[in-house]
Design an enzyme around this catalytic site. Structure first.
Site, mmCIF file in Angstrom:
data_model
loop_
_atom_site.group_PDB
_atom_site.id
_atom_site.type_symbol
_atom_site.label_atom_id
_atom_site.label_comp_id
_atom_site.label_asym_id
_atom_site.label_seq_id
_atom_site.Cartn_x
_atom_site.Cartn_y
_atom_site.Cartn_z
ATOM 1 N N ARG A 96 11.482 -5.475 5.345
ATOM 2 C CA ARG A 96 11.271 -4.035 5.081
ATOM 3 C C ARG A 96 12.213 -3.137 5.891
ATOM 4 O O ARG A 96 12.435 -3.338 7.068
ATOM 5 C CB ARG A 96 9.834 -3.650 5.411
ATOM 6 C CG ARG A 96 9.612 -2.135 5.371
ATOM 7 C CD ARG A 96 8.157 -1.736 5.426
ATOM 8 N NE ARG A 96 7.414 -2.444 6.425
ATOM 9 C CZ ARG A 96 6.101 -2.567 6.399
ATOM 10 N NH1 ARG A 96 5.398 -2.040 5.423
ATOM 11 N NH2 ARG A 96 5.484 -3.237 7.352
ATOM 12 N N LYS A 120 0.835 -1.215 0.000
ATOM 13 C CA LYS A 120 0.000 0.000 0.000
ATOM 14 C C LYS A 120 0.866 1.262 0.000
ATOM 15 O O LYS A 120 0.645 2.184 -0.768
ATOM 16 C CB LYS A 120 -0.942 0.019 1.222
ATOM 17 C CG LYS A 120 -1.853 -1.199 1.330
ATOM 18 C CD LYS A 120 -2.803 -1.104 2.494
ATOM 19 C CE LYS A 120 -2.174 -1.209 3.862
ATOM 20 N NZ LYS A 120 -1.523 -2.493 4.162
ATOM 21 N N ARG A 127 10.574 -1.128 11.302
ATOM 22 C CA ARG A 127 9.441 -0.683 12.115
ATOM 23 C C ARG A 127 9.314 -1.529 13.372
ATOM 24 O O ARG A 127 9.675 -2.697 13.364
ATOM 25 C CB ARG A 127 8.159 -0.819 11.279
ATOM 26 C CG ARG A 127 7.839 0.444 10.542
ATOM 27 C CD ARG A 127 6.698 0.338 9.609
ATOM 28 N NE ARG A 127 5.547 -0.437 10.027
ATOM 29 C CZ ARG A 127 4.461 -0.578 9.284
ATOM 30 N NH1 ARG A 127 4.385 0.015 8.108
ATOM 31 N NH2 ARG A 127 3.443 -1.299 9.702
ATOM 32 N N ARG A 146 -1.076 -9.135 13.121
ATOM 33 C CA ARG A 146 -1.548 -8.078 12.220
ATOM 34 C C ARG A 146 -2.365 -8.689 11.084
ATOM 35 O O ARG A 146 -3.388 -8.151 10.675
ATOM 36 C CB ARG A 146 -0.357 -7.288 11.659
ATOM 37 C CG ARG A 146 0.202 -6.298 12.669
ATOM 38 C CD ARG A 146 1.575 -5.796 12.297
ATOM 39 N NE ARG A 146 1.655 -5.160 11.006
ATOM 40 C CZ ARG A 146 2.792 -4.942 10.346
ATOM 41 N NH1 ARG A 146 3.950 -5.306 10.884
ATOM 42 N NH2 ARG A 146 2.787 -4.364 9.176
ATOM 43 N N ARG A 191 -10.421 0.808 8.184
ATOM 44 C CA ARG A 191 -10.041 -0.548 8.576
ATOM 45 C C ARG A 191 -11.129 -1.265 9.354
ATOM 46 O O ARG A 191 -10.961 -2.431 9.710
ATOM 47 C CB ARG A 191 -8.813 -0.475 9.480
ATOM 48 C CG ARG A 191 -7.528 -0.870 8.805
ATOM 49 C CD ARG A 191 -6.397 -0.359 9.675
ATOM 50 N NE ARG A 191 -5.297 -1.253 9.650
ATOM 51 C CZ ARG A 191 -4.120 -0.918 9.105
ATOM 52 N NH1 ARG A 191 -3.936 0.244 8.547
ATOM 53 N NH2 ARG A 191 -3.138 -1.773 9.152
HETATM 54 P P1 AP5 Z 1 4.708 -1.650 1.936
HETATM 55 O O1 AP5 Z 1 4.437 -0.863 0.719
HETATM 56 O O2 AP5 Z 1 5.368 -0.979 3.088
HETATM 57 O O3 AP5 Z 1 3.371 -2.418 2.415
HETATM 58 P P2 AP5 Z 1 2.075 -1.901 3.166
HETATM 59 O O4 AP5 Z 1 0.895 -2.517 2.496
HETATM 60 O O5 AP5 Z 1 2.105 -0.411 3.291
HETATM 61 O O6 AP5 Z 1 2.262 -2.630 4.544
HETATM 62 P P3 AP5 Z 1 2.136 -2.116 6.040
HETATM 63 O O7 AP5 Z 1 2.855 -3.087 6.879
HETATM 64 O O8 AP5 Z 1 2.503 -0.667 6.148
HETATM 65 O O9 AP5 Z 1 0.592 -2.264 6.261
HETATM 66 P P4 AP5 Z 1 -0.137 -2.319 7.608
HETATM 67 O O10 AP5 Z 1 -1.526 -2.144 7.158
HETATM 68 O O11 AP5 Z 1 0.136 -3.500 8.437
HETATM 69 O O12 AP5 Z 1 0.539 -1.132 8.457
HETATM 70 P P5 AP5 Z 1 0.084 0.348 8.784
HETATM 71 O O13 AP5 Z 1 1.304 1.173 8.870
HETATM 72 O O14 AP5 Z 1 -1.010 0.784 7.894
HETATM 73 O O15 AP5 Z 1 5.574 -2.924 1.486
HETATM 74 C C1 AP5 Z 1 6.022 -3.872 2.432
HETATM 75 C C2 AP5 Z 1 7.398 -4.417 2.008
HETATM 76 O O16 AP5 Z 1 7.240 -5.191 0.823
HETATM 77 C C3 AP5 Z 1 8.434 -3.340 1.676
HETATM 78 O O17 AP5 Z 1 9.680 -3.804 2.085
HETATM 79 C C4 AP5 Z 1 8.385 -3.213 0.129
HETATM 80 O O18 AP5 Z 1 9.618 -2.836 -0.409
HETATM 81 C C5 AP5 Z 1 8.010 -4.645 -0.268
HETATM 82 N N1 AP5 Z 1 7.124 -4.707 -1.442
HETATM 83 C C6 AP5 Z 1 6.010 -3.962 -1.672
HETATM 84 N N2 AP5 Z 1 5.412 -4.340 -2.817
HETATM 85 C C7 AP5 Z 1 6.162 -5.357 -3.309
HETATM 86 C C8 AP5 Z 1 6.053 -6.178 -4.481
HETATM 87 N N3 AP5 Z 1 5.043 -6.034 -5.346
HETATM 88 N N4 AP5 Z 1 7.007 -7.127 -4.666
HETATM 89 C C9 AP5 Z 1 8.037 -7.295 -3.780
HETATM 90 N N5 AP5 Z 1 8.197 -6.541 -2.664
HETATM 91 C C10 AP5 Z 1 7.257 -5.587 -2.432
HETATM 92 O O19 AP5 Z 1 -0.515 0.158 10.241
HETATM 93 C C11 AP5 Z 1 0.311 -0.177 11.327
HETATM 94 C C12 AP5 Z 1 -0.509 -0.244 12.600
HETATM 95 O O20 AP5 Z 1 -1.074 1.043 12.894
HETATM 96 C C13 AP5 Z 1 -1.715 -1.206 12.589
HETATM 97 O O21 AP5 Z 1 -1.318 -2.537 12.890
HETATM 98 C C14 AP5 Z 1 -2.588 -0.569 13.655
HETATM 99 O O22 AP5 Z 1 -2.136 -0.881 14.936
HETATM 100 C C15 AP5 Z 1 -2.400 0.909 13.425
HETATM 101 N N6 AP5 Z 1 -3.333 1.454 12.438
HETATM 102 C C16 AP5 Z 1 -3.023 1.959 11.202
HETATM 103 N N7 AP5 Z 1 -4.115 2.379 10.573
HETATM 104 C C17 AP5 Z 1 -5.162 2.135 11.410
HETATM 105 C C18 AP5 Z 1 -6.564 2.324 11.309
HETATM 106 N N8 AP5 Z 1 -7.121 2.848 10.194
HETATM 107 N N9 AP5 Z 1 -7.330 1.952 12.355
HETATM 108 C C19 AP5 Z 1 -6.784 1.436 13.481
HETATM 109 N N10 AP5 Z 1 -5.464 1.213 13.644
HETATM 110 C C20 AP5 Z 1 -4.653 1.556 12.611
HETATM 111 MG MG MG Z 2 2.266 0.937 4.895
#
Ligand code: AP5
Ligand code: MG
Length: 216
Positions: A127, A13, A159, A170, A88
């Protein structure tokens, strides 16, 4: 136009949002990034949510919805947001809908990045993120090197929630609480499925092609 990038942890994402903002005049809103920056500067909110994020659970809807209200209500952001990791829960879906209505906007499209569970785990474990330029890399799949990253290596960080144990929680949280909300967007006819297992550049091209058609 406003968009949502949807998918499990590690789906890409953040990576795809970065690509989109480089090609279109849009602004990324990652609730994960917003919450992590509260933790980093140790605000009152940051102290409260640190243990929740480190365990892989969701932060409360009220907290997240009020962060989003500030962004949507800012005229600079009118109709140019990419929501990454929001909504979410079903309550967040309704809150977003009401907020957008209040500020005369809507969601044009929801991209769902479908990625297999075993791939997610490998992506999250490898990552690293640059704390200076905010680029996202992967030590195994997309490593930083002098041609794709100009900042010093010391800025690359992992992270707090990126380890094998927390990623399982997660992912479970995603399946139980977040994935079901896709149905709302499917019923509205704005959901677009993307195979997120493909190479970064391939997904990027696909998304760009779709957005260019919407813009026209
Ligand atoms: P990346 O692009 O970083 O993936 P991502 O989908 O952004 O993954 P996240 O881990 O950030 O998602 P998440 O939803 O768990 O975390 P968030 O920060 O939103 O890519 C990941 C890796 O893969 C990288 O190394 C990249 O290089 C590689 N990659 C990407 N695409 C690739 C491909 N096609 N091929 C190969 N490699 C690839 O949330 C974190 C926490 O915050 C949650 O757990 C929760 O506690 C809280 N939170 C966030 N939002 C909310 C909400 N709306 N409500 C409640 N709590 C929330
Ligand atoms: Mg992300």
């Amino acid at each position: 136009m406003n968009l949502i990038i949807f998918g499990p942890p590690g789906a890409g994402k953040g990576t795809q949002s970065n690509n989109i903002i480089n090609n279109f005049d849009l602004k990324q809103v990652s609730t994960g990034d917003l919450l992590r920056s509260e933790i980093k500067i140790q605000t009152e909110l940051g102290k409260k949510i640190e243990s929740i994020i480190s365990s892989g659970e969701l932060v409360s809807d009220d907290v997240v919805n009020s962060l989003i209200r500030k962004i949507i209500s800012d005229p600079k952001n009118f109709n140019r947001l990419i929501f990454d990791g929001y909504p979410r829960t079903i309550s967040q879906v309704y809150s977003l809908e009401n907020l957008l209505k209040e500020f005369n906007q809507k969601i044009s499209i929801v991209f769902n990045l479908n990625v297999d569970k075993d791939i997610v785990s490998k992506r999250v474990n490898g990552r690293v993120i640059c704390t200076k330029c905010f680029k996202i890399f992967n030590l195994y799949l997309n490593p930083p090197n002098p041609s794709n990253h100009k900042c010093e290596k010391k800025y690359l960080e992992k992270r707090i929630d990126d380890n094998s144990k927390i990623i399982l929680n997660r992912y479970e949280t995603y399946v139980k609480k977040t994935k079901p909300i896709l149905d709302c967007y499917n019923k509205k006819g704005i959901l677009l499925e993307i195979d997120g297992n493909q190479k970064i550049v391939k997904i990027c091209d696909k998304i760009r092609e779709i957005l260019e058609n919407i813009r026209d």
